[in-house]
Design a protein around this motif. Structure first.
Motif, PDB file in Angstrom:
ATOM      1  N   UNK A  38       0.692  -1.353  -0.121  1.00  0.00           N
ATOM      2  CA  UNK A  38      -0.017  -0.036  -0.010  1.00  0.00           C
ATOM      3  C   UNK A  38       0.458   1.014  -0.124  1.00  0.00           C
ATOM      4  N   UNK A  39       0.658   1.625  -0.743  1.00  0.00           N
ATOM      5  CA  UNK A  39       1.562   3.626  -1.053  1.00  0.00           C
ATOM      6  C   UNK A  39      -0.170   4.657  -0.059  1.00  0.00           C
ATOM      7  N   UNK A  40      -0.877   4.350  -0.959  1.00  0.00           N
ATOM      8  CA  UNK A  40      -1.384   5.766  -0.443  1.00  0.00           C
ATOM      9  C   UNK A  40      -2.918   5.199  -0.313  1.00  0.00           C
ATOM     10  N   UNK A  41      -3.344   6.179   0.815  1.00  0.00           N
ATOM     11  CA  UNK A  41      -4.709   6.025   1.735  1.00  0.00           C
ATOM     12  C   UNK A  41      -5.419   7.600   1.054  1.00  0.00           C
ATOM     13  N   UNK A  42      -6.602   7.295   0.773  1.00  0.00           N
ATOM     14  CA  UNK A  42      -7.125   9.041   0.894  1.00  0.00           C
ATOM     15  C   UNK A  42      -8.563   8.503   1.517  1.00  0.00           C
ATOM     16  N   UNK A  43      -9.049   9.700   2.290  1.00  0.00           N
ATOM     17  CA  UNK A  43     -10.368   8.833   2.905  1.00  0.00           C
ATOM     18  C   UNK A  43     -11.351  10.233   3.193  1.00  0.00           C
ATOM     19  N   UNK A  44     -12.730   9.824   2.613  1.00  0.00           N
ATOM     20  CA  UNK A  44     -13.624  10.925   2.160  1.00  0.00           C
ATOM     21  C   UNK A  44     -14.835  10.493   3.029  1.00  0.00           C
ATOM     22  N   UNK A  45     -15.803  11.491   4.154  1.00  0.00           N
ATOM     23  CA  UNK A  45     -16.762  11.218   4.912  1.00  0.00           C
ATOM     24  C   UNK A  45     -17.581  10.678   3.938  1.00  0.00           C
ATOM     25  N   UNK A  46     -19.057  10.599   4.050  1.00  0.00           N
ATOM     26  CA  UNK A  46     -20.117  10.337   2.670  1.00  0.00           C
ATOM     27  C   UNK A  46     -21.232  10.540   3.628  1.00  0.00           C
ATOM     28  N   UNK A  47     -22.372  10.776   2.618  1.00  0.00           N
ATOM     29  CA  UNK A  47     -23.643  11.329   2.944  1.00  0.00           C
ATOM     30  C   UNK A  47     -24.282  11.131   4.192  1.00  0.00           C
ATOM     31  N   UNK A  48     -23.951   9.641   4.678  1.00  0.00           N
ATOM     32  CA  UNK A  48     -24.641   8.154   5.023  1.00  0.00           C
ATOM     33  C   UNK A  48     -23.922   8.280   6.414  1.00  0.00           C
ATOM     34  N   UNK A  49     -22.938   9.116   6.609  1.00  0.00           N
ATOM     35  CA  UNK A  49     -21.804   9.465   8.358  1.00  0.00           C
ATOM     36  C   UNK A  49     -20.664   8.461   7.742  1.00  0.00           C
ATOM     37  N   UNK A  50     -20.846   6.855   6.445  1.00  0.00           N
ATOM     38  CA  UNK A  50     -19.976   6.252   7.129  1.00  0.00           C
ATOM     39  C   UNK A  50     -18.608   7.029   6.836  1.00  0.00           C
ATOM     40  N   UNK A  51     -17.663   6.534   6.208  1.00  0.00           N
ATOM     41  CA  UNK A  51     -16.101   6.786   5.923  1.00  0.00           C
ATOM     42  C   UNK A  51     -15.926   6.153   4.806  1.00  0.00           C
ATOM     43  N   UNK A  52     -15.404   6.067   3.524  1.00  0.00           N
ATOM     44  CA  UNK A  52     -14.793   5.541   2.609  1.00  0.00           C
ATOM     45  C   UNK A  52     -13.461   6.309   2.350  1.00  0.00           C
ATOM     46  N   UNK A  53     -12.453   5.203   2.549  1.00  0.00           N
ATOM     47  CA  UNK A  53     -11.003   5.640   1.771  1.00  0.00           C
ATOM     48  C   UNK A  53     -10.916   4.393   1.003  1.00  0.00           C
ATOM     49  N   UNK A  54     -10.346   5.329  -0.150  1.00  0.00           N
ATOM     50  CA  UNK A  54      -9.264   4.504  -1.350  1.00  0.00           C
ATOM     51  C   UNK A  54      -8.525   4.505  -1.265  1.00  0.00           C
ATOM     52  N   UNK A  55      -7.699   2.764  -1.449  1.00  0.00           N
ATOM     53  CA  UNK A  55      -5.955   2.898  -0.815  1.00  0.00           C
ATOM     54  C   UNK A  55      -5.214   2.516  -2.341  1.00  0.00           C
ATOM     55  N   UNK A  56      -4.059   2.496  -3.146  1.00  0.00           N
ATOM     56  CA  UNK A  56      -3.937   2.408  -3.954  1.00  0.00           C
ATOM     57  C   UNK A  56      -2.665   1.513  -3.049  1.00  0.00           C
ATOM     58  N   UNK A  57      -2.118   0.608  -4.053  1.00  0.00           N
ATOM     59  CA  UNK A  57      -1.304  -0.270  -3.964  1.00  0.00           C
ATOM     60  C   UNK A  57      -0.403  -0.436  -5.611  1.00  0.00           C
ATOM     61  N   UNK A  58       0.925  -0.283  -4.854  1.00  0.00           N
ATOM     62  CA  UNK A  58       2.109  -1.339  -5.531  1.00  0.00           C
ATOM     63  C   UNK A  58       1.579  -2.996  -5.460  1.00  0.00           C
ATOM     64  N   UNK A  59       1.241  -3.701  -6.393  1.00  0.00           N
ATOM     65  CA  UNK A  59       1.002  -4.824  -6.694  1.00  0.00           C
ATOM     66  C   UNK A  59       2.055  -5.726  -6.814  1.00  0.00           C
ATOM     67  N   UNK A  60       2.801  -6.485  -6.192  1.00  0.00           N
ATOM     68  CA  UNK A  60       3.719  -7.555  -6.506  1.00  0.00           C
ATOM     69  C   UNK A  60       3.398  -8.157  -7.111  1.00  0.00           C
ATOM     70  N   UNK A  61       2.567  -9.019  -6.681  1.00  0.00           N
ATOM     71  CA  UNK A  61       2.490 -10.470  -7.102  1.00  0.00           C
ATOM     72  C   UNK A  61       0.508 -10.727  -7.497  1.00  0.00           C
TER      73      UNK A  61
END
Length: 122
Positions: free
Chosen positions: A21-44
């Motif tokens: 994993x190289x990056x995580x971005x977090x967003x607040x959703x309208x329903x009160x939950x949180x959405x995290x978007x992960x970006x990762x380099x794939x090894x295999x």
């Protein structure tokens, strides 16, 4: 025990890879939950389409911490109808261990050919 959980994840998800994993971005959703978007380099890639880098979403309750470190992990993901990847829940991330590494090496060919029965991604 760890191998049982890993095999269940492999059989229940659409995609399996060793990633960093190289990056995580977090967003607040309208329903009160949180959405995290992960970006990762794939090894295999072991199951599913091959990528050099992958992004996936994780939805959690507000205030729930998300752990992220730079050590490679095995990651089982689901793929939505629109082609994006998402985290199916607890029990889909695994640290590499000698037991899991040995099982992966023994089953590498069959994993590429495996179809996912009804499981976490339905």
């Amino acid at each position: 025990m760890e191998l049982d959980g890993f095999r269940k994840a492999v059989n229940s998800a659409d995609y399996l890879a060793k990633v960093k994993i190289i990056k995580v971005e977090s967003f607040q959703e309208v329903d009160g939950s949180q959405r995290h978007v992960f970006t990762a380099d794939v090894v295999t890639t072991y199951k599913g389409s091959t990528h050099k880098q992958i992004s996936y979403e994780m939805f959690v309750e507000r205030g729930e911490d998300v752990m992220c470190n730079s050590a490679p992990i095995y990651l089982a993901l689901c793929k939505s109808l629109n082609g994006s990847y998402y985290w199916p829940g607890t029990g889909s991330e695994f640290k590499p261990t000698p037991v899991i590494n040995a099982w992966i090496n023994e089953n590498r060919v069959s994993l590429k050919l495996a179809r996912t029965p009804a499981g976490w991604c339905d």
